[in-house]
Motif scaffolding. Sequence first.
Motif, PDB file in Angstrom:
ATOM      1  N   VAL A  30      14.105  12.899 -44.239  1.00  0.00           N
ATOM      2  CA  VAL A  30      15.042  13.549 -43.318  1.00  0.00           C
ATOM      3  C   VAL A  30      16.002  14.470 -44.058  1.00  0.00           C
ATOM      4  O   VAL A  30      16.308  15.573 -43.582  1.00  0.00           O
ATOM      5  N   GLY A  31      16.473  14.041 -45.224  1.00  0.00           N
ATOM      6  CA  GLY A  31      17.488  14.798 -45.949  1.00  0.00           C
ATOM      7  C   GLY A  31      16.996  16.128 -46.477  1.00  0.00           C
ATOM      8  O   GLY A  31      17.716  17.138 -46.394  1.00  0.00           O
ATOM      9  N   ILE A  32      15.769  16.170 -47.034  1.00  0.00           N
ATOM     10  CA  ILE A  32      15.265  17.434 -47.570  1.00  0.00           C
ATOM     11  C   ILE A  32      15.078  18.487 -46.471  1.00  0.00           C
ATOM     12  O   ILE A  32      15.508  19.634 -46.637  1.00  0.00           O
ATOM     13  N   PRO A  33      14.451  18.143 -45.324  1.00  0.00           N
ATOM     14  CA  PRO A  33      14.398  19.132 -44.236  1.00  0.00           C
ATOM     15  C   PRO A  33      15.781  19.601 -43.782  1.00  0.00           C
ATOM     16  O   PRO A  33      15.972  20.786 -43.488  1.00  0.00           O
ATOM     17  N   LEU A  34      16.749  18.688 -43.746  1.00  0.00           N
ATOM     18  CA  LEU A  34      18.113  19.097 -43.397  1.00  0.00           C
ATOM     19  C   LEU A  34      18.668  20.066 -44.433  1.00  0.00           C
ATOM     20  O   LEU A  34      19.341  21.048 -44.093  1.00  0.00           O
ATOM     21  N   GLY A  35      18.398  19.784 -45.706  1.00  0.00           N
ATOM     22  CA  GLY A  35      18.828  20.692 -46.759  1.00  0.00           C
ATOM     23  C   GLY A  35      18.190  22.066 -46.618  1.00  0.00           C
ATOM     24  O   GLY A  35      18.840  23.088 -46.843  1.00  0.00           O
ATOM     25  N   VAL A  36      16.901  22.088 -46.239  1.00  0.00           N
ATOM     26  CA  VAL A  36      16.210  23.356 -46.026  1.00  0.00           C
ATOM     27  C   VAL A  36      16.872  24.129 -44.884  1.00  0.00           C
ATOM     28  O   VAL A  36      17.113  25.342 -44.986  1.00  0.00           O
ATOM     29  N   ASN A  53      24.169  26.322 -38.724  1.00  0.00           N
ATOM     30  CA  ASN A  53      24.611  25.979 -40.066  1.00  0.00           C
ATOM     31  C   ASN A  53      25.977  25.310 -40.051  1.00  0.00           C
ATOM     32  O   ASN A  53      26.211  24.324 -40.754  1.00  0.00           O
ATOM     33  N   GLY A  54      26.880  25.843 -39.224  1.00  0.00           N
ATOM     34  CA  GLY A  54      28.227  25.288 -39.157  1.00  0.00           C
ATOM     35  C   GLY A  54      28.268  23.893 -38.576  1.00  0.00           C
ATOM     36  O   GLY A  54      28.937  23.001 -39.108  1.00  0.00           O
ATOM     37  N   VAL A  55      27.536  23.696 -37.465  1.00  0.00           N
ATOM     38  CA  VAL A  55      27.525  22.381 -36.823  1.00  0.00           C
ATOM     39  C   VAL A  55      26.865  21.345 -37.727  1.00  0.00           C
ATOM     40  O   VAL A  55      27.391  20.237 -37.917  1.00  0.00           O
ATOM     41  N   LEU A  56      25.716  21.698 -38.296  1.00  0.00           N
ATOM     42  CA  LEU A  56      25.004  20.762 -39.171  1.00  0.00           C
ATOM     43  C   LEU A  56      25.825  20.457 -40.425  1.00  0.00           C
ATOM     44  O   LEU A  56      25.909  19.300 -40.861  1.00  0.00           O
ATOM     45  N   GLY A  57      26.451  21.474 -40.989  1.00  0.00           N
ATOM     46  CA  GLY A  57      27.289  21.259 -42.163  1.00  0.00           C
ATOM     47  C   GLY A  57      28.466  20.355 -41.863  1.00  0.00           C
ATOM     48  O   GLY A  57      28.848  19.515 -42.685  1.00  0.00           O
ATOM     49  N   ALA A  62      31.124  15.286 -42.516  1.00  0.00           N
ATOM     50  CA  ALA A  62      31.863  14.192 -41.882  1.00  0.00           C
ATOM     51  C   ALA A  62      31.257  12.847 -42.252  1.00  0.00           C
ATOM     52  O   ALA A  62      31.976  11.888 -42.558  1.00  0.00           O
ATOM     53  N   THR A  63      29.930  12.760 -42.250  1.00  0.00           N
ATOM     54  CA  THR A  63      29.269  11.500 -42.587  1.00  0.00           C
ATOM     55  C   THR A  63      29.478  11.145 -44.046  1.00  0.00           C
ATOM     56  O   THR A  63      29.732   9.986 -44.393  1.00  0.00           O
ATOM     57  N   ARG A  64      29.421  12.143 -44.917  1.00  0.00           N
ATOM     58  CA  ARG A  64      29.600  11.885 -46.351  1.00  0.00           C
ATOM     59  C   ARG A  64      31.021  11.463 -46.690  1.00  0.00           C
ATOM     60  O   ARG A  64      31.248  10.768 -47.682  1.00  0.00           O
TER      61      ARG A  64
END
Length: 217
Positions: A30-36, A53-57, A62-64
């Motif tokens: 999941v993380g690598i596709p999100l990074g892409v 990009n803004g919403v996903l970032g 927030a989670t981190r």
Amino acid sequence: MSPQLIDLLITSLLETLLMVGVAGGIAVLVGIPLGVILIVTARGALLENLAVNGVLGLIVNATRSVPFVILMVAIIPFTRWVAQTSIGTTAAIVPLAVAAIPFMARIAENAMREIDPGLITAARAMGASPMQIIAKVLLPEALPGLVAATIVTIVSLIGYSAMAGAIGGGGLGDLGIRYGYQRFLPEVMLAVVVVLIVLVQAVQSFGDWLVRRMSHR
């Protein structure tokens, strides 16, 4: 230590490996596709989309920013819904994966950001589609960095899995708390610490060797 405690140590180690392995696998998938997505939707990128990009970032950041212990407690209802329980090894995998996915996404994004922009520009000039550039340029060129990111994530998960023992998550952390701390058995606590150190060192050493092999191709 008694044979019984040695058996418990082995069982706890296997539980830790299970938690870290499954959560790490989910983080990679999941993380690598999100990074892409983060890298290709940035300003001036292949598929520029500043809203996505803004919403996903924002979600990733927030989670981190939530400490893992607080995250474990905060998502107990979600954990119970997914795993049908809120304690034990299976339940601990849920918050571990939730914590690892954004961590992996950001490190993967940074790894792909280090690729020479000239390679992407050349691929676009030759008429390659965005998906072809992602599959044949972005990911292959970033592979050593992505492997290093995976190792960093797994090492972090080993530490998180030990903290999961604080709420009955099983594994080495749970063993250390129940026997080493609550039952005043310092030899158990010492054994848990030594096993965790050896485990982290083994994972890191293997990861460093693998990255070197890939970098020398």
